[in-house]
Design a protein around this motif. Structure first.
Motif, mmCIF file in Angstrom:
data_model
loop_
_atom_site.group_PDB
_atom_site.id
_atom_site.type_symbol
_atom_site.label_atom_id
_atom_site.label_comp_id
_atom_site.label_asym_id
_atom_site.label_seq_id
_atom_site.Cartn_x
_atom_site.Cartn_y
_atom_site.Cartn_z
ATOM 1 N N ASN A 111 12.376 -19.108 98.118
ATOM 2 C CA ASN A 111 12.879 -18.323 96.753
ATOM 3 C C ASN A 111 11.473 -17.772 96.167
ATOM 4 N N LEU A 112 10.315 -18.276 96.359
ATOM 5 C CA LEU A 112 9.252 -17.857 95.525
ATOM 6 C C LEU A 112 8.783 -16.465 95.986
ATOM 7 N N MET A 113 8.465 -16.373 97.262
ATOM 8 C CA MET A 113 8.010 -15.381 98.018
ATOM 9 C C MET A 113 8.912 -14.272 98.199
ATOM 10 N N ASP A 114 10.268 -14.429 98.174
ATOM 11 C CA ASP A 114 11.221 -13.412 98.093
ATOM 12 C C ASP A 114 11.197 -12.818 96.570
ATOM 13 N N ASN A 115 11.340 -13.572 95.712
ATOM 14 C CA ASN A 115 11.307 -13.277 94.348
ATOM 15 C C ASN A 115 10.047 -12.388 94.094
ATOM 16 N N ALA A 116 8.882 -12.834 94.784
ATOM 17 C CA ALA A 116 7.850 -11.752 94.525
ATOM 18 C C ALA A 116 7.864 -10.496 95.200
ATOM 19 N N ALA A 117 8.486 -10.417 96.336
ATOM 20 C CA ALA A 117 8.641 -9.328 97.050
ATOM 21 C C ALA A 117 9.662 -8.241 96.392
ATOM 22 N N LYS A 118 10.651 -8.885 95.716
ATOM 23 C CA LYS A 118 11.941 -8.105 95.028
ATOM 24 C C LYS A 118 11.140 -7.382 93.883
ATOM 25 N N TYR A 119 10.298 -8.076 93.151
ATOM 26 C CA TYR A 119 9.903 -7.647 91.924
ATOM 27 C C TYR A 119 8.366 -6.979 92.091
ATOM 28 N N SER A 120 8.241 -6.706 93.224
ATOM 29 C CA SER A 120 6.723 -5.948 93.467
ATOM 30 C C SER A 120 7.229 -4.324 94.116
ATOM 31 N N PRO A 121 6.183 -3.384 93.761
ATOM 32 C CA PRO A 121 6.508 -2.070 94.275
ATOM 33 C C PRO A 121 6.168 -2.284 95.941
ATOM 34 N N ALA A 122 7.178 -1.421 96.486
ATOM 35 C CA ALA A 122 7.330 -1.826 98.083
ATOM 36 C C ALA A 122 5.746 -1.456 98.722
ATOM 37 N N ASP A 123 5.105 -0.622 98.324
ATOM 38 C CA ASP A 123 3.695 -0.484 98.959
ATOM 39 C C ASP A 123 2.500 -1.459 98.356
ATOM 40 N N LYS A 124 3.025 -2.419 97.511
ATOM 41 C CA LYS A 124 1.912 -3.305 97.209
ATOM 42 C C LYS A 124 2.186 -4.831 97.883
ATOM 43 N N PRO A 125 1.005 -5.374 98.374
ATOM 44 C CA PRO A 125 1.169 -6.656 99.084
ATOM 45 C C PRO A 125 1.394 -7.858 98.106
ATOM 46 N N VAL A 126 2.181 -8.791 98.740
ATOM 47 C CA VAL A 126 2.212 -10.174 98.082
ATOM 48 C C VAL A 126 1.106 -11.131 98.478
ATOM 49 N N SER A 127 0.537 -11.763 97.482
ATOM 50 C CA SER A 127 -0.657 -12.579 97.857
ATOM 51 C C SER A 127 -0.206 -13.888 97.840
ATOM 52 N N VAL A 128 -0.535 -14.981 98.848
ATOM 53 C CA VAL A 128 -0.118 -16.022 98.862
ATOM 54 C C VAL A 128 -1.357 -16.919 99.231
ATOM 55 N N LYS A 129 -2.067 -17.785 98.400
ATOM 56 C CA LYS A 129 -3.169 -18.362 98.522
ATOM 57 C C LYS A 129 -2.921 -20.124 98.504
ATOM 58 N N ALA A 130 -3.643 -20.707 99.532
ATOM 59 C CA ALA A 130 -3.233 -22.311 99.342
ATOM 60 C C ALA A 130 -4.604 -22.655 99.558
ATOM 61 N N GLU A 131 -4.755 -23.948 98.952
ATOM 62 C CA GLU A 131 -6.289 -24.645 98.937
ATOM 63 C C GLU A 131 -6.016 -26.249 98.462
ATOM 64 N N TYR A 132 -6.723 -27.082 98.785
ATOM 65 C CA TYR A 132 -6.817 -28.220 97.914
ATOM 66 C C TYR A 132 -7.269 -28.304 96.689
ATOM 67 N N LEU A 133 -6.816 -28.974 95.601
ATOM 68 C CA LEU A 133 -7.243 -28.988 94.207
ATOM 69 C C LEU A 133 -8.770 -29.614 94.203
ATOM 70 N N PRO A 134 -9.447 -28.655 93.687
ATOM 71 C CA PRO A 134 -11.116 -29.280 93.601
ATOM 72 C C PRO A 134 -11.074 -30.628 93.220
ATOM 73 N N GLU A 135 -10.365 -31.100 92.141
ATOM 74 C CA GLU A 135 -10.763 -32.096 91.518
ATOM 75 C C GLU A 135 -9.655 -33.357 92.260
ATOM 76 N N ASP A 136 -8.751 -33.121 93.354
ATOM 77 C CA ASP A 136 -7.998 -34.009 93.942
ATOM 78 C C ASP A 136 -7.612 -33.499 95.117
ATOM 79 N N ASP A 137 -8.384 -33.923 96.169
ATOM 80 C CA ASP A 137 -7.966 -33.242 97.449
ATOM 81 C C ASP A 137 -6.703 -34.097 98.070
ATOM 82 N N GLY A 138 -6.057 -34.964 97.278
ATOM 83 C CA GLY A 138 -4.710 -35.306 97.676
ATOM 84 C C GLY A 138 -3.476 -34.651 97.189
ATOM 85 N N LEU A 139 -4.134 -33.291 96.670
ATOM 86 C CA LEU A 139 -3.135 -32.334 96.187
ATOM 87 C C LEU A 139 -3.224 -30.972 96.561
#
Length: 373
Positions: free
Chosen positions: A251-279
């Motif tokens: 839902n999140l990535m498809d929504n981003a693709a639908k509302y973006s220009p066709a020639d623009k990439p969608v960025s998805v970044k994941a990392e541990y929270l700096p203050e809590d590596d349990g999240l």
């Protein structure tokens, strides 16, 4: 304006909130009932602009509510009243607004909160209207191309017949997605959600979702959607239900693709929270038109969709973000959106990581005696 004292006394006695505005949209009078609704003294509202107190309703062409100094003023419509809580936070209250002209002097607006019955009736009306439209569009295409094949199939070249059949399949898939979203929303509303937790490799899941959305876009528009995925470290695992987690990111990535220009990439970044590596924090960033700040609180509600100036119509029911937020909350996560008009939107989700401690607690619960308290 309101020169007769009897007029002021009448508004003072009303149980409905009342505002009197000049034709420039500035408030010249507010009654005590409105002050109680807002959580501020009525006399403090004088001099404010109407749109600073009442948020412009969606898809209502009302000059006063849009901050215009001229134009038609809708007689009755809904809107969102700003409410100030005791801790200073600002919330929104859905209200019914009735405007009456006071000749050339201004406008009287009566404001009442929606009753529970009215909200349910309005939600039902919105549901029927939205779903009827969403069903009608693919069904019209399916029937039209099926009729053409039935009556003229023998005269059409094979390539044309294959194209018609592909369109019928795409529209049938669209109907299936619609029904699946409606069923998901129904289960969420009834608090029926079975969750089966296990460690989920995040990078593998995001790649799977991106490939699915890319394949759908390519088959429909012949456009190759680009997703820039970054998972640091690549070994991140989330503690979640695999199917439900996939639904959130679809839902999140498809929504981003639908509302973006066709020639623009969608960025998805994941990392541990700096203050809590349990999240783990995952940010889905598009490069679309963005969302005005006053609309951000509404985008996770059922059937709400922000108009996209880049497209005539964006396919969907407005359920995707509601479903994503509901599932995220059920799995112990958080979700929010940030946006700058003209520069795109960023949707952030925070999920529990599959730490050894969480897995150990889960195993203990599975093997604990049923009567263990």
């Amino acid at each position: 304006m309101l020169k007769k004292r009897t007029g002021v006394d009448l508004l003072q006695a009303l149980t409905s909130g009342a505002l009197v505005c000049g034709l420039d949209g500035r408030i010249v009078y507010a009654n005590p009932a409105l002050g109680r609704l807002i959580g501020a003294a009525a006399e403090q509202l004088a001099g404010n602009v109407f749109t600073e107190i009442v948020q412009p309703p969606v898809k209502v062409d009302c000059a006063l509510c849009l901050g215009l100094q001229s134009g038609d003023i809708s007689e009755v419509h809904s809107g969102f009243l700003k409410v100030f809580t005791q801790n200073g936070a600002v919330e929104e209250l859905k209200v019914k607004i009735k405007h009456s002209r006071l000749g050339e002097e201004g406008v009287l607006s009566l404001i009442d909160p929606f009753s529970e019955d009215t909200i349910l009736t309005q939600a039902h009306t919105d549901f029927v209207s939205t779903v009827s439209h969403e069903f009608r569009t693919p069904l019209t295409s399916i029937k039209g191309f099926a009729d053409t094949l039935l009556h003229y199939g023998a005269q059409l070249p094979d390539e044309e017949k294959r194209r018609f059949i592909t369109i019928i399949k795409d529209q049938a898939d669209r109907l299936i997605r619609l029904v699946e979203n409606l069923l998901a929303a129904s289960r969420l509303g009834a608090s029926r959600m079975d969750l089966s937790y296990r460690p989920i490799p995040l990078k593998k899941l995001l790649e799977k979702v991106a490939q699915s959305i890319q394949a759908k876009a390519l088959s429909k528009t012949k456009v190759q959607r680009v997703f820039e995925l970054s998972v640091n470290p690549e070994s991140i695992e989330l503690w979640a239900d695999a199917d439900k987690l996939e639904q959130v990111f679809i839902n999140l990535m498809d929504n981003a693709a639908k509302y973006s220009p066709a020639d623009k990439p969608v960025s998805v970044k994941a990392e541990y929270l700096p203050e809590d590596d349990g999240l783990v924090r995952v940010v889905v960033q598009d490069q679309g038109a963005g969302i005005p700040a006053d609309l951000l609180p509404r985008i996770f509600t059922q059937f709400y969709r922000v108009e996209n100036p880049l497209k005539q119509e964006v396919e969907g029911t407005g359920l995707g973000l509601y479903i994503a937020k509901s599932i995220t909350g059920a799995m112990g996560g958080q979700i929010w959106a940030e946006s700058t008009p003209g520069k795109g939107s960023a949707f952030t989700v925070v999920f529990p990581a599959a730490t050894p401690e969480r897995q150990a607690v889960h195993r203990h619960r599975l093997h604990a005696p049923e009567d263990e308290g």
